[in-house]
Design an enzyme around this catalytic site. Structure first.
Site, PDB file in Angstrom:
ATOM      1  N   HIS A 198     129.605  55.027 -44.839  1.00 39.52           N
ATOM      2  CA  HIS A 198     129.223  56.141 -43.986  1.00 39.52           C
ATOM      3  C   HIS A 198     130.305  57.194 -43.976  1.00 39.52           C
ATOM      4  O   HIS A 198     130.119  58.275 -43.463  1.00 39.52           O
ATOM      5  CB  HIS A 198     128.977  55.669 -42.557  1.00 39.52           C
ATOM      6  CG  HIS A 198     127.919  54.639 -42.467  1.00 39.52           C
ATOM      7  ND1 HIS A 198     128.022  53.524 -41.703  1.00 39.52           N
ATOM      8  CD2 HIS A 198     126.735  54.557 -43.097  1.00 39.52           C
ATOM      9  CE1 HIS A 198     126.943  52.798 -41.860  1.00 39.52           C
ATOM     10  NE2 HIS A 198     126.155  53.399 -42.705  1.00 39.52           N
ATOM     11  N   ILE A 220     122.852  53.785 -70.382  1.00 38.86           N
ATOM     12  CA  ILE A 220     124.198  54.173 -69.946  1.00 38.86           C
ATOM     13  C   ILE A 220     124.087  55.492 -69.195  1.00 38.86           C
ATOM     14  O   ILE A 220     124.339  56.556 -69.724  1.00 38.86           O
ATOM     15  CB  ILE A 220     125.173  54.320 -71.133  1.00 38.86           C
ATOM     16  CG1 ILE A 220     125.020  53.139 -72.087  1.00 38.86           C
ATOM     17  CG2 ILE A 220     126.614  54.429 -70.644  1.00 38.86           C
ATOM     18  CD1 ILE A 220     125.506  53.416 -73.485  1.00 38.86           C
ATOM     19  N   LYS A 227     121.018  48.618 -50.209  1.00 34.80           N
ATOM     20  CA  LYS A 227     120.973  50.062 -50.469  1.00 34.80           C
ATOM     21  C   LYS A 227     121.002  50.346 -51.970  1.00 34.80           C
ATOM     22  O   LYS A 227     120.145  51.051 -52.502  1.00 34.80           O
ATOM     23  CB  LYS A 227     122.152  50.769 -49.790  1.00 34.80           C
ATOM     24  CG  LYS A 227     122.188  50.597 -48.289  1.00 34.80           C
ATOM     25  CD  LYS A 227     123.391  51.273 -47.665  1.00 34.80           C
ATOM     26  CE  LYS A 227     124.713  50.576 -47.978  1.00 34.80           C
ATOM     27  NZ  LYS A 227     124.845  49.244 -47.342  1.00 34.80           N
ATOM     28  N   ALA A 234     113.409  45.406 -52.982  1.00 32.63           N
ATOM     29  CA  ALA A 234     114.083  45.994 -54.142  1.00 32.63           C
ATOM     30  C   ALA A 234     113.967  45.043 -55.327  1.00 32.63           C
ATOM     31  O   ALA A 234     114.008  45.457 -56.478  1.00 32.63           O
ATOM     32  CB  ALA A 234     115.549  46.262 -53.818  1.00 32.63           C
ATOM     33  N   ASN A 282     113.838  45.941 -45.974  1.00 35.05           N
ATOM     34  CA  ASN A 282     114.032  45.405 -47.329  1.00 35.05           C
ATOM     35  C   ASN A 282     114.042  43.866 -47.350  1.00 35.05           C
ATOM     36  O   ASN A 282     114.136  43.219 -46.311  1.00 35.05           O
ATOM     37  CB  ASN A 282     115.355  45.952 -47.898  1.00 35.05           C
ATOM     38  CG  ASN A 282     115.498  45.702 -49.382  1.00 35.05           C
ATOM     39  OD1 ASN A 282     114.521  45.643 -50.120  1.00 35.05           O
ATOM     40  ND2 ASN A 282     116.744  45.533 -49.830  1.00 35.05           N
TER      41      ASN A 282
HETATM   42  P1  GTP Z   1     126.878  47.375 -50.022  1.00 36.80           P
HETATM   43  O1  GTP Z   1     126.880  48.509 -50.995  1.00 36.80           O
HETATM   44  O2  GTP Z   1     127.926  46.361 -50.292  1.00 36.80           O
HETATM   45  O3  GTP Z   1     126.855  47.815 -48.601  1.00 36.80           O
HETATM   46  O4  GTP Z   1     125.518  46.564 -50.233  1.00 36.80           O
HETATM   47  P2  GTP Z   1     124.095  47.144 -50.507  1.00 36.80           P
HETATM   48  O5  GTP Z   1     123.439  47.482 -49.218  1.00 36.80           O
HETATM   49  O6  GTP Z   1     124.131  48.166 -51.538  1.00 36.80           O
HETATM   50  O7  GTP Z   1     123.349  45.853 -51.042  1.00 36.80           O
HETATM   51  P3  GTP Z   1     123.072  45.461 -52.555  1.00 36.80           P
HETATM   52  O8  GTP Z   1     122.026  46.336 -53.128  1.00 36.80           O
HETATM   53  O9  GTP Z   1     124.348  45.349 -53.265  1.00 36.80           O
HETATM   54  O10 GTP Z   1     122.406  44.046 -52.320  1.00 36.80           O
HETATM   55  C1  GTP Z   1     123.080  42.987 -51.701  1.00 36.80           C
HETATM   56  C2  GTP Z   1     122.493  41.678 -52.157  1.00 36.80           C
HETATM   57  O11 GTP Z   1     121.144  41.583 -51.719  1.00 36.80           O
HETATM   58  C3  GTP Z   1     122.450  41.532 -53.667  1.00 36.80           C
HETATM   59  O12 GTP Z   1     122.759  40.212 -53.999  1.00 36.80           O
HETATM   60  C4  GTP Z   1     121.009  41.842 -54.014  1.00 36.80           C
HETATM   61  O13 GTP Z   1     120.584  41.196 -55.177  1.00 36.80           O
HETATM   62  C5  GTP Z   1     120.270  41.342 -52.814  1.00 36.80           C
HETATM   63  N1  GTP Z   1     119.029  42.063 -52.594  1.00 36.80           N
HETATM   64  C6  GTP Z   1     118.883  43.396 -52.463  1.00 36.80           C
HETATM   65  N2  GTP Z   1     117.610  43.721 -52.268  1.00 36.80           N
HETATM   66  C7  GTP Z   1     116.911  42.558 -52.282  1.00 36.80           C
HETATM   67  C8  GTP Z   1     115.522  42.242 -52.111  1.00 36.80           C
HETATM   68  O14 GTP Z   1     114.656  43.071 -51.930  1.00 36.80           O
HETATM   69  N3  GTP Z   1     115.198  40.909 -52.174  1.00 36.80           N
HETATM   70  C9  GTP Z   1     116.108  39.937 -52.383  1.00 36.80           C
HETATM   71  N4  GTP Z   1     115.691  38.683 -52.417  1.00 36.80           N
HETATM   72  N5  GTP Z   1     117.416  40.226 -52.532  1.00 36.80           N
HETATM   73  C10 GTP Z   1     117.819  41.495 -52.486  1.00 36.80           C
HETATM   74 MG    MG Z   2     125.821  49.195 -52.428  1.00 37.70          MG
END
Ligand code: GTP
Ligand code: MG
Length: 370
Positions: free
Chosen positions: A137, A113, A93, A224, A187
């Protein structure tokens, strides 16, 4: 309602009717159990039992002071969609939001920043999308529980290598309960273990059938990491928003929802609000939940001071006397005195509710079934 039947009254205050009749006689009121007594008399009897019959006029008074009127169709103008990103932990996310922001928002400050206010605006050509960064959520649930609906579209992030997980299902249920359209962002498609078709398959179990499978759920494969599919996702958001014909009247006193708030050491109470109707301006007198104030400064998602914020636009507010709660509705009112008055009325009500025991009933309770 000005009178109440003795039997009804006895039932409501949970006291024997015969006892009440005796008290009435002592007051010089001669009635039978099936006759009615005036509210004033009922109030006096209740007082003898230490029961307070609270009048509900305060609520009415508050409504008059706030004047949350319906807008005329011709006063409505298009407004940007407010999009909430949801999904299972670690499905990306935050990364997705970062990818969207960094590809679309020109960083004005060196080193990027950017002030994080948990909500930000992205410009796509001449259109805007407002994203809400809800860590869990909880915020969404809290806001919905309080009847505040700020989200127009939900982006459901599902990792292509992990598939539908418990919080994915929770997110689907939240969005469905709030009747908000869902766009699925599948994703992490850059990963070798990614399996978007499996995700689509799993989603069908929850009533989300991908368009390419004959359903009406938009599914966009994205990364992402590599930014693949991000533009398509943004296009889809704008498309869905267009169909919703989102509108609001910018030319009226502001109404908005507090999405987060904190006490800042230097700046005092700071609240992030999403304006939903009207335009919030510096100098406005405001009420939010039980707190009030005068807008001393408005700060946008890029950390810049702004003079005003219109519908859908998130801003930080300085100038509240206390920290409001997420989900509180903010109103701009005519003057600071009015704002303080409403705040005091609400605090008083809260106090009464706090001290309320089984021996307290409201006038509303007393008359609602008559
Ligand atoms: P929470 O806020 O903890 O619920 O997690 P989140 O859903 O925000 O996930 P976050 O963006 O922190 O990503 C979690 C992990 O997945 C990180 O290590 C990211 O680098 C990795 N990640 C996110 N998007 C991608 C993607 O598109 N490709 C890859 N290979 N890794 C991804
Ligand atoms: Mg997050």
């Amino acid at each position: 309602p000005e009178s109440v039947r003795v039997s009804e009254f006895a039932e409501r205050i949970k006291k024997p009717a015969t006892e009440i009749l005796k008290k009435l006689i002592l007051m010089g009121v001669f009635v039978t159990i099936n006759q009615e007594i005036s509210f004033e008399v009922a109030e006096k009897i209740a007082e003898q039992y230490n029961i307070l019959l609270e009048k509900e006029v305060k609520q009415e008074r508050e409504e008059v002071l706030i004047n949350d009127f319906e807008d005329k169709e011709e006063d409505l103008m298009p407004r940007p969609p407010v999009v909430t990103v949801m999904g299972h932990v670690d499905h990306g996310k935050t990364s997705l939001l970062d990818a969207i922001r960094h590809s679309k928002v020109v960083e004005t400050e060196a080193g990027g920043i950017t002030q994080h206010i948990g909500a930000y605006t992205v410009d796509i050509n001449d259109k805007k999308i407002v994203f809400l960064d809800t860590p869990g959520h909880e915020a969404f649930t809290a806001m919905r529980a309080r009847g505040a609906q700020v989200t127009d579209i939900a982006i459901l992030v599902v990792a292509a290598d992990d598939g539908v997980m418990p919080q994915t299902i929770e997110a689907i249920n939240h969005a469905k309960a709030a009747n908000v359209p869902i766009i699925v962002a599948i994703n992490k498609i850059d990963k070798s273990s990614a399996n978007p078709d499996r995700v689509k398959q799993e989603l069908t179990e929850y009533g989300l059938i991908a368009e390419e499978w004959g359903g009406d759920t938009i599914c966009v494969p994205v990364s992402a990491k590599t930014k693949q599919g991000i533009d398509t996702l943004l296009e889809m958001i704008l498309l869905v928003a267009e169909m919703q014909e989102l509108k609001a009247n910018p030319n009226r006193p502001a109404k908005g929802t507090i999405i987060e708030a904190k006490l800042d050491k230097g700046r005092g109470p700071v609240a992030t609000v999403i304006v939903q109707k009207g335009t919030l301006k510096v100098g406005d007198s405001i009420i939010a939940g039980t707190t009030y104030g005068k807008v001393r400064a408005l700060i946008d998602d890029k950390g810049r001071k702004v003079k005003s914020a219109g519908p859908s636009i998130p801003v930080e507010i300085l100038g509240l006397a206390e920290v409001p709660n997420a989900g509180d509705i903010l109103y701009a009112v005519s003057d600071e005195k009015t704002a303080r008055q409403i705040s005091e009325m609400r605090k008083e009500k809260e106090r009464q509710q706090y001290f309320a025991s089984s021996s307290k009933i409201t006038l509303q309770d007393l008359f609602s079934q008559i």
